[in-house]
Design a protein around this motif. Structure first.
Motif, PDB file in Angstrom:
ATOM      1  N   SER A  67       0.830  -1.208   0.000  1.00 39.01           N
ATOM      2  CA  SER A  67       0.000   0.000   0.000  1.00 39.01           C
ATOM      3  C   SER A  67       0.861   1.253   0.000  1.00 39.01           C
ATOM      4  O   SER A  67       0.558   2.235  -0.698  1.00 39.01           O
ATOM      5  CB  SER A  67      -0.915  -0.016   1.226  1.00 39.01           C
TER       6      SER A  67
ATOM      7  N   ASN B 152       2.301   1.818  -3.493  1.00 34.34           N
ATOM      8  CA  ASN B 152       1.265   2.358  -4.385  1.00 34.34           C
ATOM      9  C   ASN B 152       1.019   3.839  -4.130  1.00 34.34           C
ATOM     10  O   ASN B 152       0.791   4.612  -5.067  1.00 34.34           O
ATOM     11  CB  ASN B 152      -0.037   1.565  -4.216  1.00 34.34           C
ATOM     12  N   THR B 153       1.095   4.224  -2.853  1.00 33.74           N
ATOM     13  CA  THR B 153       0.877   5.630  -2.499  1.00 33.74           C
ATOM     14  C   THR B 153       1.954   6.535  -3.103  1.00 33.74           C
ATOM     15  O   THR B 153       1.664   7.666  -3.531  1.00 33.74           O
ATOM     16  CB  THR B 153       0.873   5.803  -0.970  1.00 33.74           C
TER      17      THR B 153
ATOM     18  N   THR C  48       7.301   6.636   3.544  1.00 30.65           N
ATOM     19  CA  THR C  48       6.598   7.401   4.587  1.00 30.65           C
ATOM     20  C   THR C  48       7.513   8.101   5.575  1.00 30.65           C
ATOM     21  O   THR C  48       7.040   8.870   6.405  1.00 30.65           O
ATOM     22  CB  THR C  48       5.668   6.463   5.385  1.00 30.65           C
TER      23      THR C  48
ATOM     24  N   GLN D 102      -1.104   4.698   8.283  1.00 28.00           N
ATOM     25  CA  GLN D 102      -2.136   4.255   7.348  1.00 28.00           C
ATOM     26  C   GLN D 102      -3.491   4.046   8.029  1.00 28.00           C
ATOM     27  O   GLN D 102      -4.464   3.662   7.383  1.00 28.00           O
ATOM     28  CB  GLN D 102      -1.701   2.943   6.671  1.00 28.00           C
TER      29      GLN D 102
END
Length: 443
Positions: free
Chosen positions: A197, A200-201, A276, A288
């Motif tokens: 995830s 993808n972000t 992140t 998240q």
């Protein structure tokens, strides 16, 4: 008629004896064999050893190290570094696993051959103190983020988590394996979903490979970080690999664990930092909004390492004191739990130094077994140990000095320095007869 009356008695006696044998066998399987070799009857198959060893390598500090590598390397360079680092780690731990599987002995009992019976107290003390330190730090690494998210009293979290981690170490190798069967799939699946995830972000895999750090690490520095993250734990590989049913199972599960488990931890840390700014996968999950999965993965990740650390520390102090491992696990767990906050704030800076003192221990075991004793150890109960083998103490000191003063890959230099100097010193000071043993070989 008389014979017919005897038959029920014989049947009852046979039934009772069978029950006793089963209880004895169960008792045998529950033992941790802290002061003896693991018998062949207690050997474990591939999947049990695989889960145990992978759980051993699922280590939060490796994610932090992966985050450091992610900040200082491009992703392609990161992959190369991790492969090289884990190749060295895998070779080191694989050699130790082979010795452990053949001998059935823990790290601490193996050091008796190279360091002497009383001389082995030095490596046992260093290994045990370091593992208790990591245990306390691990308890706080779990408690602090959980307290931040939930607002619960920090001491309640510390005591409960410390008690649970101590419990599995107290119950022994069966509990460690059972926990790994739960933790390993959970960490791997939840962590992979979270990292996927995050990628993808940031725009996908192409963006990940296009990432360029603002400040770069040299390959030497990066490999040193990779090795340093788990070289101390790797030295304790025999404590767990000794339970393998065969040498092939011991070596293969150890190699897979370090290439799969350790690499996955590095990957989670690097991708998390790049995407992140957070190196711990649980922190990535917090950002998240995955609070419950984050707490689960954080707890399981630290638990699988901490109970192994406490288990190993119990074996080490048992070698010194001859007190049962179970009792020492309780003492060590209580100390590590109550001192967790202090250890987290004060001891972590010492762990870097202590980590430099541990690789020479494993290197000396390897050098002694493969180069000085021709891959043969006399059985523990048949061998007359020297009190202290000063050549091992001196070689260990040389290894530590190599780590401190030779620039570059400190853990690797410490191992090479200790191994080479031990072989030289052993040839100079040992009598020729000491290098050969006509006694019954282990296993």
């Amino acid at each position: 008629m008389k014979n017919l009356m005897i038959l029920p008695g014989l049947f009852l006696r046979s039934l009772l004896q069978n029950g006793v044998d089963r209880v004895s066998q169960k008792k045998l399987q529950d033992q941790d064999f802290e002061l003896q070799a693991v018998p062949s009857s207690a050997g474990r198959g591939f999947w049990k050893m695989f889960m145990l060893m992978v759980g051993f390598t699922f280590f939060s500090a490796s994610m932090l190290a992966g985050g450091t590598l992610g900040q200082g390397l491009s992703f392609s360079h990161f992959i190369v570094t991790v492969l090289i680092g884990n190749l060295i780690l895998g070779t080191y731990t694989g050699l130790l696993a082979n010795i452990a599987a053949k001998s059935g002995l823990s790290t601490h009992l193996l050091t008796r051959y190279s360091f002497g019976e009383k001389g082995s107290y030095l490596p046992s003390f260093l290994l045990s103190i370091t593992q208790i330190g990591w245990f306390g730090v691990g308890v706080m690494m779990f408690s602090v983020p959980v307290q931040t998210v939930t607002g619960w009293n920090i001491w309640i979290i510390i005591i409960v988590s410390g008690a649970l981690m101590t419990a599995t170490a107290y119950l022994g190798i069966k509990a460690l394996t059972a926990l790994s069967f739960v933790a390993v799939p959970a960490i791997a699946i939840l962590g992979t979903i979270s990292v996927g995830s995050a990628v993808n972000t940031m725009g996908g895999v192409n963006e990940l490979f296009a990432y360029q750090p603002t400040e770069t690490l040299t390959y030497a520095a990066a490999i040193a970080i990779c090795l340093g993250s788990f070289i101390s734990g790797g030295t304790l590989t025999p404590d767990f690999a000794r339970f393998a049913k065969t040498k092939k199972i011991a070596v293969s599960t150890t190699l897979i664990a370090f290439f799969l488990g350790n690499s996955l931890m590095f990957l989670f840390g690097a991708v998390g930092t790049i995407a992140t700014g957070k190196s711990d996968i649980s922190e990535v999950m917090f950002t998240q909004g995955l609070i419950l999965p984050a707490i689960i993965i954080l707890g399981l990740n630290i638990w699988t390492t901490n109970d192994n650390s406490l288990y190993a520390s119990g074996l080490g102090f048992s070698n010194i004191t001859k007190i049962a491992k179970k009792k020492l696990v309780i003492v060590n767990g209580l100390f590590g739990t109550l001192m967790a906050m202090w250890l987290y704030n004060n001891f972590i800076s010492w762990l870097g130094f202590l980590n430099m003192t541990l690789p020479p221990i494993g290197a000396i075991i390897i050098a002694d077994y493969y180069f000085c004793r021709a891959k043969r150890y006399a059985a523990l109960e048949h061998h007359s140990f020297q009190v202290v083998r000063w050549q091992a103490i001196l070689a260990w000191a040389i290894g530590v000095l190599c780590a401190l003063f030779i620039p570059g890959i400190a853990p690797l230099y410490s191992m090479l320095g200790a191994a080479v100097s031990y072989v030289v010193l052993a040839k100079v000071f040992d009598k020729p007869s000491a290098q050969r043993s006509s006694m019954k070989e282990v296993r």
